[in-house]
Design an enzyme around this catalytic site. Structure first.
Site, PDB file in Angstrom:
ATOM      1  N   LYS A 111       0.849  -1.188   0.000  1.00 32.70           N
ATOM      2  CA  LYS A 111       0.000   0.000   0.000  1.00 32.70           C
ATOM      3  C   LYS A 111       0.882   1.233   0.000  1.00 32.70           C
ATOM      4  CE  LYS A 111      -4.516   0.839   0.418  1.00 32.70           C
ATOM      5  NZ  LYS A 111      -5.612  -0.083   0.099  1.00 32.70           N
TER       6      LYS A 111
HETATM    7  N1  GLU Z   1      -7.441   0.121  -2.954  1.00 35.01           N
HETATM    8  C1  GLU Z   1      -8.194  -1.064  -3.227  1.00 35.01           C
HETATM    9  C2  GLU Z   1      -8.211  -1.959  -2.010  1.00 35.01           C
HETATM   10  O1  GLU Z   1      -8.040  -1.524  -0.903  1.00 35.01           O
HETATM   11  C3  GLU Z   1      -7.773  -1.759  -4.498  1.00 35.01           C
HETATM   12  C4  GLU Z   1      -6.360  -2.242  -4.536  1.00 35.01           C
HETATM   13  C5  GLU Z   1      -5.948  -2.803  -5.881  1.00 35.01           C
HETATM   14  O2  GLU Z   1      -6.764  -2.903  -6.786  1.00 35.01           O
HETATM   15  O3  GLU Z   1      -4.773  -3.140  -5.988  1.00 35.01           O
HETATM   16  O4  GLU Z   1      -8.478  -3.125  -2.111  1.00 35.01           O
END
Ligand code: GLU
Length: 421
Positions: A111
């Site tokens: 993240k």
């Molecule tokens: N931000 C989204 C999540 O928390 C999507 C992450 C992604 O598609 O890599 O799952």
């Protein structure tokens, strides 16, 4: 749970750790593997200088945390918000590891985040900040290393800038470095709606499991961003009755159901859900405790806590956001027999379709929206059943079952790969 201060209760990293520890203990996980999976593999902090429109220079703090790359490249969104912290990004990265493992897609978890207020920045400032952040992360991201995606405060345009900056540095167009891109730049059909669609699939499954029907199923959604608005729209189309919408600046309630497309149109014009004619204005926090069959927190962390969990009156809690429920609230919800569809399952539709996007980019061959949706529905349905089977076999509630399933899968691969020394 031991007595926690409110600050400890609301720390997402501690919340993640507490659930991981319970899962590891129930799985009888090897103490060495437990130590490995408890911590991220890499945490990067960057300070991003940006020339602002007024001629001044601002320095923003950015993070990228890679929690695990055991099952594949790191995967996870990038968040732009004033409240981003390393502990939050760390927790979100580990949730991505568990989420990808729950739906069994070949990614680890990562993240990113930048401490900034995107609502107060111009498009040009956001573009310069995004490009410099990407440049600082060149060694760490890539289709086989770590693949960012949208999260709170970022979207398709942000992903286009990351893709372009990465491509300029590598001197070739590389679409698979990020997902959640615009469709004409290597994005996948269905990606924008995917998290909302996945939520609707697990709600369908939960109703079937509990013997409830869609008719008269009242739903309250917190958040009307990408996740909340699409979940509300898709659920309404399936026949659910969306009786409440809670946004950061106000709440709406209509016992007969809110017309979601009319509300979306109103929000587009007015810039807020407030003032919508066909629903009564209500307190946004009180809305969470109104009677309904399904409550969907689809905004941010720590909205169901020791302060309000005992007042919830939903039958099903379907977590569209990451980390909306604290560990103290987990125990209260269990006592109240609320059926929880935990975040790492409920909102996994987004990353699942990100996986499809990455696959399509690498093939250079793109699927129809129907193909994407069918594949997504199947994975969400199977994963829901896998989690429920785990809960039954191990006599635990759904959240711990989802963690156990995920931790077991990641531990297996970690052991199989062995320790490089
Ligand atoms: N931000 C989204 C999540 O928390 C999507 C992450 C992604 O598609 O890599 O799952």
């Amino acid at each position: 749970m031991p007595n926690l201060t409110l600050e400890q209760e609301m720390n997402p990293w501690l919340a993640q750790e507490a659930r991981f520890d319970i899962a590891a203990q129930k799985l009888n996980l090897d103490p060495g593997i437990t130590k490995v999976l408890r911590l991220p593999v890499r945490e990067i902090t960057v300070y991003i200088p940006v020339g602002m429109d007024d001629g001044s220079i601002e320095v923003f703090t950015g993070y990228r945390v890679q929690h695990s790359i055991a099952r594949g490249p790191g995967k996870g969104g990038v968040r732009y918000s004033p409240s981003v912290s390393l502990d939050e990004v760390r927790a979100l990265a580990s949730w991505m590891t568990w989420k990808c493992a729950v739906v069994n897609i070949p990614f680890g978890g990562a993240k990113g985040g930048i401490v900034c207020d995107p609502g107060k920045m111009s498009q040009a400032e956001l573009e310069r900040m995004t490009r410099r952040y990407t440049a600082e992360l060149m060694e760490f991201i890539g289709p086989e290393k770590d693949v960012p995606a949208p999260d709170m405060g970022t979207g398709e345009q942000t992903m286009a800038w990351i893709m372009d900056t990465y491509s300029m540095h590598t001197r070739q167009t590389c679409t698979a470095v990020v997902t959640g891109k615009p469709v004409n730049l290597g994005g996948s059909r269905g990606r924008r709606e995917a998290t909302g669609r996945g939520i609707s699939v697990v709600c369908d499954e939960a109703l079937k499991h509990l013997g409830l029907s869609i008719d008269n199923c009242r739903v309250i959604v917190q958040g009307f961003g990408n996740v909340g608005s699409n979940a509300a729209r898709i659920l309404a189309a399936k026949g659910y009755r969306i009786v409440g919408i809670a946004e950061y600046d106000g709440g709406l309630y209509n016992a007969n159901g809110i017309d979601i497309s009319a509300l979306a149109e109103h929000r587009k014009q007015a810039g807020t859900v407030n003032g919508f004619r066909d629903a009564e204005a209500t307190d946004k926090d009180e809305l969470l405790t109104r009677a309904c069959e399904i409550l969907i927190p689809a905004a941010t962390e720590n909205v169901i806590t020791s302060r309000n969990a005992d007042r919830l009156r939903c039958r099903i809690l379907c977590e569209g956001a990451n980390g909306p429920t604290t560990t103290v609230a987990d125990d209260i919800l269990a006592d109240k027999h609320i059926f929880v569809i935990p975040d790492i399952l409920a909102n996994a539709g987004g990353v699942t379709t990100s996986y499809f996007e990455w696959v399509q980019d690498r093939m250079g061959y793109f699927w129809t929206e129907d193909e994407v949706n069918q594949r997504l529905d199947r994975i969400m349905t199977d994963s829901f059943r896998d989690v429920l089977a785990y809960a039954k076999t191990h006599g635990v509630h759904n959240r711990i079952a989802a963690y156990m399933l995920a931790v077991d899968r990641v531990a297996y691969t970690t052991r199989q790969r062995g320790m490089y020394a």
